[in-house]
Scaffold this motif. Structure first.
Motif, PDB file in Angstrom:
ATOM      1  N   MET A  76     -15.168  14.959 -12.102  1.00 55.17           N
ATOM      2  CA  MET A  76     -16.255  14.082 -12.538  1.00 55.17           C
ATOM      3  C   MET A  76     -17.432  14.865 -13.114  1.00 55.17           C
ATOM      4  SD  MET A  76     -16.343  11.181  -9.516  1.00 55.17           S
ATOM      5  CE  MET A  76     -17.531  10.185 -10.430  1.00 55.17           C
ATOM      6  N   GLY A  77     -17.294  16.163 -13.136  1.00 52.45           N
ATOM      7  CA  GLY A  77     -18.358  16.964 -13.717  1.00 52.45           C
ATOM      8  C   GLY A  77     -19.380  17.428 -12.689  1.00 52.45           C
ATOM      9  N   ASP A  78     -20.531  17.822 -13.173  1.00 52.30           N
ATOM     10  CA  ASP A  78     -21.582  18.392 -12.329  1.00 52.30           C
ATOM     11  C   ASP A  78     -22.769  17.447 -12.259  1.00 52.30           C
ATOM     12  OD1 ASP A  78     -24.049  20.195 -11.773  1.00 52.30           O
ATOM     13  OD2 ASP A  78     -22.306  21.441 -11.262  1.00 52.30           O
ATOM     14  N   ALA A  79     -23.402  17.423 -11.098  1.00 51.87           N
ATOM     15  CA  ALA A  79     -24.555  16.525 -10.911  1.00 51.87           C
ATOM     16  C   ALA A  79     -25.731  16.912 -11.799  1.00 51.87           C
ATOM     17  CB  ALA A  79     -24.978  16.525  -9.446  1.00 51.87           C
ATOM     18  N   ASP A  80     -25.777  18.170 -12.227  1.00 52.98           N
ATOM     19  CA  ASP A  80     -26.875  18.616 -13.090  1.00 52.98           C
ATOM     20  C   ASP A  80     -26.639  18.288 -14.559  1.00 52.98           C
ATOM     21  OD1 ASP A  80     -28.239  19.680 -10.924  1.00 52.98           O
ATOM     22  OD2 ASP A  80     -27.125  21.573 -11.039  1.00 52.98           O
ATOM     23  N   ASP A  81     -25.434  17.858 -14.886  1.00 55.33           N
ATOM     24  CA  ASP A  81     -25.099  17.521 -16.266  1.00 55.33           C
ATOM     25  C   ASP A  81     -25.389  16.038 -16.497  1.00 55.33           C
ATOM     26  OD1 ASP A  81     -24.054  17.046 -18.745  1.00 55.33           O
ATOM     27  OD2 ASP A  81     -22.043  17.794 -18.294  1.00 55.33           O
ATOM     28  N   GLU A  82     -26.384  15.742 -17.320  1.00 56.50           N
ATOM     29  CA  GLU A  82     -26.796  14.365 -17.563  1.00 56.50           C
ATOM     30  C   GLU A  82     -25.685  13.516 -18.174  1.00 56.50           C
ATOM     31  OE1 GLU A  82     -29.493  12.788 -16.742  1.00 56.50           O
ATOM     32  OE2 GLU A  82     -30.432  14.529 -15.784  1.00 56.50           O
ATOM     33  N   ASN A  83     -24.693  14.140 -18.797  1.00 58.27           N
ATOM     34  CA  ASN A  83     -23.616  13.406 -19.461  1.00 58.27           C
ATOM     35  C   ASN A  83     -22.346  13.306 -18.624  1.00 58.27           C
ATOM     36  OD1 ASN A  83     -25.138  13.017 -21.878  1.00 58.27           O
ATOM     37  ND2 ASN A  83     -24.701  15.155 -22.448  1.00 58.27           N
ATOM     38  N   SER A  84     -22.384  13.818 -17.417  1.00 55.23           N
ATOM     39  CA  SER A  84     -21.180  13.813 -16.578  1.00 55.23           C
ATOM     40  C   SER A  84     -20.990  12.460 -15.891  1.00 55.23           C
ATOM     41  CB  SER A  84     -21.262  14.909 -15.514  1.00 55.23           C
ATOM     42  OG  SER A  84     -22.248  14.589 -14.546  1.00 55.23           O
ATOM     43  N   LEU A  85     -19.733  12.172 -15.536  1.00 53.90           N
ATOM     44  CA  LEU A  85     -19.429  10.942 -14.792  1.00 53.90           C
ATOM     45  C   LEU A  85     -20.062  10.962 -13.409  1.00 53.90           C
ATOM     46  CD1 LEU A  85     -15.641  10.439 -15.693  1.00 53.90           C
ATOM     47  CD2 LEU A  85     -17.602   9.163 -16.566  1.00 53.90           C
ATOM     48  N   LEU A  86     -20.150  12.152 -12.797  1.00 51.53           N
ATOM     49  CA  LEU A  86     -20.770  12.264 -11.480  1.00 51.53           C
ATOM     50  C   LEU A  86     -22.238  11.871 -11.543  1.00 51.53           C
ATOM     51  CD1 LEU A  86     -20.754  13.016  -8.518  1.00 51.53           C
ATOM     52  CD2 LEU A  86     -21.051  15.421  -9.169  1.00 51.53           C
ATOM     53  N   LYS A  87     -22.946  12.366 -12.559  1.00 50.38           N
ATOM     54  CA  LYS A  87     -24.357  12.031 -12.707  1.00 50.38           C
ATOM     55  C   LYS A  87     -24.536  10.541 -12.947  1.00 50.38           C
ATOM     56  CE  LYS A  87     -28.727  13.074 -13.101  1.00 50.38           C
ATOM     57  NZ  LYS A  87     -29.505  13.591 -11.933  1.00 50.38           N
ATOM     58  N   LEU A  88     -23.647   9.958 -13.749  1.00 47.76           N
ATOM     59  CA  LEU A  88     -23.711   8.523 -14.020  1.00 47.76           C
ATOM     60  C   LEU A  88     -23.493   7.716 -12.740  1.00 47.76           C
ATOM     61  CD1 LEU A  88     -23.910   6.200 -16.058  1.00 47.76           C
ATOM     62  CD2 LEU A  88     -21.434   6.432 -16.445  1.00 47.76           C
ATOM     63  N   ALA A  89     -22.495   8.130 -11.933  1.00 40.94           N
ATOM     64  CA  ALA A  89     -22.211   7.427 -10.677  1.00 40.94           C
ATOM     65  C   ALA A  89     -23.382   7.538  -9.710  1.00 40.94           C
ATOM     66  CB  ALA A  89     -20.940   7.986 -10.039  1.00 40.94           C
ATOM     67  N   LEU A  90     -24.020   8.699  -9.678  1.00 44.68           N
ATOM     68  CA  LEU A  90     -25.193   8.889  -8.810  1.00 44.68           C
ATOM     69  C   LEU A  90     -26.351   8.022  -9.280  1.00 44.68           C
ATOM     70  CD1 LEU A  90     -25.033  12.764  -8.327  1.00 44.68           C
ATOM     71  CD2 LEU A  90     -24.662  11.031  -6.557  1.00 44.68           C
TER      72      LEU A  90
END
Length: 296
Positions: free
Chosen positions: A1-15
């Motif tokens: 899901m990518g990295d929480a610091d990456d604004e374009n990642s799925l993880l950041k979106l889910a958070l």
């Protein structure tokens, strides 16, 4: 899901959406995430499963070699969500899965057979195209009437989870049967009180049972009690009062239902419902009189 610091990642979106929350860190000092609610986890799990054997792979003579997630409570919602998926390519898989549930043979006095069947009954509420849905509901209804107490209790609970329309139809059929005894009709009336809320077919069937002179007092009491539970709005109350007010002899059961309706209806509406049949009777008499006069 990518990295929480990456604004374009799925993880950041889910958070950002609140689907995932950081709940701590692991032994490697990395963040640990969890879904905000188990429903998200169950939904995504259901979307990832493309073969029904993931839930059940029955090996009759050596169950230790099989897969039996259908008997693990934590998988039930995921199974129901999977059955509710709308992809056309899963239709045959869902048909085969429910077939496997209803045909499972456990070799253990049917203990696990019942459990698989109850899951199938809950499943057809999600997969309404199952070809033998009515057969399953009819069997569940039979078990609510005539089975050991533990099975009967679970069957009654399953009635609240399965296809409600089919369950109500099966129960109404029992109520209206001329070959069933009062005990059976009483239990059917009780079940309607649990699942028939707001259903006009259930309401009409219970009113009919109240008006019947063939049932015993206990059966009529159960019909009145269930009717009081499932009447939901003023339209239902109006029709019930209108129907029962035409009944020449109001026993305690009928009167209790009318009393409960009166507690939840404005007086003008109750009055209109109560006298509705009188208006209709006078109208018919007048019409007959006019027609008769014209013939003379």
């Amino acid at each position: 899901m990518g990295d929480a610091d990456d604004e374009n990642s799925l993880l950041k979106l889910a958070l950002n959406r609140g689907w995932l929350n950081c709940v701590g860190i692991d032994t490697n000092r990395k963040p640990v995430y969890a879904f905000f609610h188990a429903s998200f986890q169950e939904y995504f799990a259901a979307k990832a499963i493309d073969d029904w054997h993931f839930f059940l792979n029955h090996v009759p003579k050596n169950p230790s070699q099989g897969i039996y997630r259908i008997f693990e409570p934590q998988w039930k919602q995921t199974i129901l969500l999977w059955l509710g998926r709308e992809e056309e390519n899963l239709k045959q898989q869902k048909q085969e899965f429910i077939d496997a549930l209803v045909n499972l043979k456990d070799g253990c006095k049917k203990v696990y057979e019942y459990r698989a069947y109850f899951l199938a009954a809950a499943g057809i509420a999600e997969f309404r195209d199952y070809l033998r849905a009515q057969e399953i509901v009819t069997q569940i209804v039979k078990w609510t009437i005539d089975s050991p107490s533990s099975i009967k209790e679970e069957a009654r609970s399953t009635l609240q989870q399965t296809d409600r329309t089919k369950a109500i139809a099966a129960l109404v059929q029992l109520l209206q049967s001329t070959t069933r005894d009062d005990s059976t009709r009483r239990q059917a009336a009780s079940s309607l009180g649990e699942i028939g809320t707001g259903n006009e077919i259930a309401i009409a069937a219970l009113v009919q049972l109240l008006q019947s002179t063939t049932g015993d007092e206990e059966t009529r009491w159960q019909a009145a009690s269930s009717l009081g539970e499932i009447i939901q709005n003023d339209q239902h109350r109006f029709e019930v009062v209108k129907t029962l007010s035409s009944y020449l002899q109001l026993d305690d059961n009928c009167y209790n239902v009318i009393w409960k309706c009166a507690q939840n209806m404005p007086y003008p509406e109750f009055y209109q419902a109560w006298h509705q049949h009188n208006v209709a009777t006078r109208t018919m008499r007048s019409l007959k009189k006019i027609l008769f006069t014209r013939i003379i």
